[in-house]
Write a protein that holds these residues in place. Sequence first.
Motif, PDB file in Angstrom:
ATOM      1  N   MET A   1      46.625  25.261  28.698  1.00  0.00           N
ATOM      2  CA  MET A   1      46.663  25.664  29.978  1.00  0.00           C
ATOM      3  C   MET A   1      47.957  26.348  30.473  1.00  0.00           C
ATOM      4  O   MET A   1      48.959  25.896  29.801  1.00  0.00           O
ATOM      5  CB  MET A   1      46.333  24.341  30.777  1.00  0.00           C
ATOM      6  N   GLN A   2      48.048  27.062  31.159  1.00  0.00           N
ATOM      7  CA  GLN A   2      48.995  28.030  31.486  1.00  0.00           C
ATOM      8  C   GLN A   2      50.069  26.897  32.238  1.00  0.00           C
ATOM      9  O   GLN A   2      49.861  26.213  33.196  1.00  0.00           O
ATOM     10  CB  GLN A   2      48.586  28.975  32.708  1.00  0.00           C
ATOM     11  N   PRO A   3      51.321  27.219  31.882  1.00  0.00           N
ATOM     12  CA  PRO A   3      52.535  26.455  32.445  1.00  0.00           C
ATOM     13  C   PRO A   3      52.649  26.558  34.103  1.00  0.00           C
ATOM     14  O   PRO A   3      53.019  25.699  34.694  1.00  0.00           O
ATOM     15  CB  PRO A   3      53.677  26.965  31.910  1.00  0.00           C
ATOM     16  N   GLU A   4      51.889  27.780  34.689  1.00  0.00           N
ATOM     17  CA  GLU A   4      52.177  27.743  36.045  1.00  0.00           C
ATOM     18  C   GLU A   4      51.124  26.735  36.872  1.00  0.00           C
ATOM     19  O   GLU A   4      51.050  26.561  37.928  1.00  0.00           O
ATOM     20  CB  GLU A   4      51.816  29.260  36.653  1.00  0.00           C
ATOM     21  N   HIS A   5      50.218  26.014  36.023  1.00  0.00           N
ATOM     22  CA  HIS A   5      49.472  25.086  36.658  1.00  0.00           C
ATOM     23  C   HIS A   5      50.167  23.657  36.854  1.00  0.00           C
ATOM     24  O   HIS A   5      49.734  22.649  37.044  1.00  0.00           O
ATOM     25  CB  HIS A   5      48.241  24.769  35.677  1.00  0.00           C
ATOM     26  N   ALA A 249      39.981  27.735  32.251  1.00  0.00           N
ATOM     27  CA  ALA A 249      40.014  28.854  31.225  1.00  0.00           C
ATOM     28  C   ALA A 249      39.134  29.728  31.368  1.00  0.00           C
ATOM     29  O   ALA A 249      39.484  31.032  31.483  1.00  0.00           O
ATOM     30  CB  ALA A 249      40.020  27.944  29.908  1.00  0.00           C
ATOM     31  N   LEU A 250      37.834  29.495  31.854  1.00  0.00           N
ATOM     32  CA  LEU A 250      36.752  30.690  32.124  1.00  0.00           C
ATOM     33  C   LEU A 250      37.065  31.501  33.233  1.00  0.00           C
ATOM     34  O   LEU A 250      37.254  32.753  33.093  1.00  0.00           O
ATOM     35  CB  LEU A 250      35.548  29.953  32.043  1.00  0.00           C
ATOM     36  N   ALA A 251      37.553  30.587  34.400  1.00  0.00           N
ATOM     37  CA  ALA A 251      37.619  31.506  35.580  1.00  0.00           C
ATOM     38  C   ALA A 251      38.951  32.297  35.497  1.00  0.00           C
ATOM     39  O   ALA A 251      38.843  33.425  35.961  1.00  0.00           O
ATOM     40  CB  ALA A 251      37.857  30.377  36.671  1.00  0.00           C
ATOM     41  N   GLU A 252      40.048  31.842  34.719  1.00  0.00           N
ATOM     42  CA  GLU A 252      41.159  32.587  34.629  1.00  0.00           C
ATOM     43  C   GLU A 252      40.858  33.828  33.581  1.00  0.00           C
ATOM     44  O   GLU A 252      41.434  34.970  33.979  1.00  0.00           O
ATOM     45  CB  GLU A 252      42.220  31.745  34.155  1.00  0.00           C
ATOM     46  N   ARG A 253      40.260  33.584  32.767  1.00  0.00           N
ATOM     47  CA  ARG A 253      39.747  34.841  31.721  1.00  0.00           C
ATOM     48  C   ARG A 253      39.072  35.912  32.474  1.00  0.00           C
ATOM     49  O   ARG A 253      39.247  37.182  32.294  1.00  0.00           O
ATOM     50  CB  ARG A 253      39.066  34.330  30.684  1.00  0.00           C
ATOM     51  N   ARG A 266      46.172  32.761  39.118  1.00  0.00           N
ATOM     52  CA  ARG A 266      46.838  31.445  39.231  1.00  0.00           C
ATOM     53  C   ARG A 266      46.021  30.514  40.089  1.00  0.00           C
ATOM     54  O   ARG A 266      45.565  29.511  39.636  1.00  0.00           O
ATOM     55  CB  ARG A 266      48.102  31.541  39.543  1.00  0.00           C
ATOM     56  N   CYS A 267      45.504  30.947  41.229  1.00  0.00           N
ATOM     57  CA  CYS A 267      44.895  30.267  42.221  1.00  0.00           C
ATOM     58  C   CYS A 267      43.673  29.811  41.660  1.00  0.00           C
ATOM     59  O   CYS A 267      43.185  28.722  41.809  1.00  0.00           O
ATOM     60  CB  CYS A 267      44.845  30.802  43.537  1.00  0.00           C
ATOM     61  N   LEU A 268      42.987  30.527  41.089  1.00  0.00           N
ATOM     62  CA  LEU A 268      41.521  30.105  40.388  1.00  0.00           C
ATOM     63  C   LEU A 268      41.684  29.151  39.259  1.00  0.00           C
ATOM     64  O   LEU A 268      40.956  28.148  39.373  1.00  0.00           O
ATOM     65  CB  LEU A 268      41.041  31.487  39.793  1.00  0.00           C
ATOM     66  N   GLY A 269      42.754  29.264  38.514  1.00  0.00           N
ATOM     67  CA  GLY A 269      42.914  28.293  37.385  1.00  0.00           C
ATOM     68  C   GLY A 269      43.112  26.955  38.240  1.00  0.00           C
ATOM     69  O   GLY A 269      42.527  25.795  37.676  1.00  0.00           O
ATOM     70  N   ARG A 270      44.148  26.650  39.144  1.00  0.00           N
ATOM     71  CA  ARG A 270      44.542  25.827  39.417  1.00  0.00           C
ATOM     72  C   ARG A 270      43.552  25.099  40.454  1.00  0.00           C
ATOM     73  O   ARG A 270      43.230  23.770  40.623  1.00  0.00           O
ATOM     74  CB  ARG A 270      45.758  25.853  40.487  1.00  0.00           C
ATOM     75  N   ALA A 271      42.571  25.853  41.262  1.00  0.00           N
ATOM     76  CA  ALA A 271      41.444  25.432  41.897  1.00  0.00           C
ATOM     77  C   ALA A 271      40.331  24.686  40.998  1.00  0.00           C
ATOM     78  O   ALA A 271      40.015  23.738  41.393  1.00  0.00           O
ATOM     79  CB  ALA A 271      40.892  26.674  42.908  1.00  0.00           C
ATOM     80  N   ALA A 272      40.183  25.300  39.872  1.00  0.00           N
ATOM     81  CA  ALA A 272      39.228  25.009  38.863  1.00  0.00           C
ATOM     82  C   ALA A 272      39.735  23.713  38.626  1.00  0.00           C
ATOM     83  O   ALA A 272      38.592  22.587  38.318  1.00  0.00           O
ATOM     84  CB  ALA A 272      39.250  25.725  38.017  1.00  0.00           C
TER      85      ALA A 272
END
Length: 480
Positions: A1-5, A249-253, A266-272
């Motif tokens: 998972m990305q560090p920005e999360h 992971a899917l939403a960010e890709r 970033r917002c999509l990944g965090r929202a997920a």
Amino acid sequence: MQPEHNVTVEEAVQVLAMVGDLSMGQPTDQSIRSAHLAERLALLDGADGGACAHVRLVTLLRWSGCTANASGFSTLLGDDVGGRDAMLTQTLPPQNRLSFTSVAPLARIHCEVSGAIAQAMGLPPEVETGLRRVWEHYDGGGMPERVSDPDIPRLVYYTNLGSDLEILSRAHGLAEGLRMIAARADRKYPAELAHLLAAQAEGWLQDIEASPCAAVLPVLAYYVPLTIVADMIELKLPWLLGYSRRVAALAERAAVLAGLSALQQRCLGRAALIHGIGRAAVPNAVWQRAGKLGSADWERIRLVPYWTARAGAQVPSLRAEATLASHVYERLDGSGYHRDLDAGTLNLPQRILGAAAAYAALCMPRPWRAASTAREAARLLTDDAAAGRFDAQAVKLVVAAADGTDVEAVAPTAQRRKLLTEREAAVLRRISLGESNKEVARELQISPSTVRTHVESIFRKLACSTRTAATLKGLTLGLI
């Protein structure tokens, strides 16, 4: 998972407090209100600033292990949410009165998971110890270890008195609430603290009613992964484990393939990762029901995204993510929930999130169906897009994203080699799904006694004594 999360400790604590309140059938500010009452009692008793900070954290996080034993309370009470609300308000009907032997194992899971969450967030040892002792009583009649004073930290008494005052006075009125607290004096908490509380209770309650409470936390200038929140939510249902991570992971890709900005990705990944917050408010029996759900069940499920949106109001720094997350079940033809939006109002990030969540769900098993293959999931989603429920472009983006390397599947390997053997990791994965030793043995083609040996080794290496705590640590450490 990305560090920005990563999020601040304060943000994580606030979201975990809300999830705990929902899981226990309480108003979403119950833990915050209790924390204010507990801190006032601590100050009146002479606690210093550091001790008061620990009291606030313990009170806000005291329900952080409640998703982990939801299935157990569902079995005992039929409704893990309403049943635990009745436990807290002392309104359980006589036929549902629980014995020590039936509740103590669930208390052990709760306390061990709460302690593990505190440890994972790097909170002070006083907070971790307080969470591991939060069900214990002054006279030794608590759970799970039946320890007594002075082996119970004093902050546990502040937390329990503040919580009992908030819950019992709201449920029964102040006079009856204080009478119920007095009846527990020198049993659940020291009598002198109960007396201190009683003398100030009316004024304190008036103060917190006069102005909305906010979660005032000590300054902890570091960040923790937002996955802590996702993992805690998904402990409620074993078959959900890792679901939000996969959606993220899917939403960010998909967002990358769509050419969305880094901020939108970033917002999509965090929202997920937080889209399941509201799921805590729905009893396990509803989620596990086979066949068609009734209208009453659907009304509860329709509120899931509403409660997720409410998290944004309570934790303003996550408002954008919570708002986006609350659109995950909307559909282009207006058949979704909770806002009943349609194609005219749903933007691309919202459409991508909905498609990613649906795809990830199809690829994971549920109690009532087997997992779909990637090809089957893509076909089902494409058919839904043709019928007007999903956006065709969003579905294509998600399917294309799923065709990429599954980083979630390969990432644990290095860490696993350091801590667990391959066989132990396989056993941990099976028990994390709620399987018994016999079921694990059948799946892995080994004997139940060998499974038991592996489980004991896993517990020893992960420093835990329950399967749920091992599951949480496995997720936190990237082992599963």
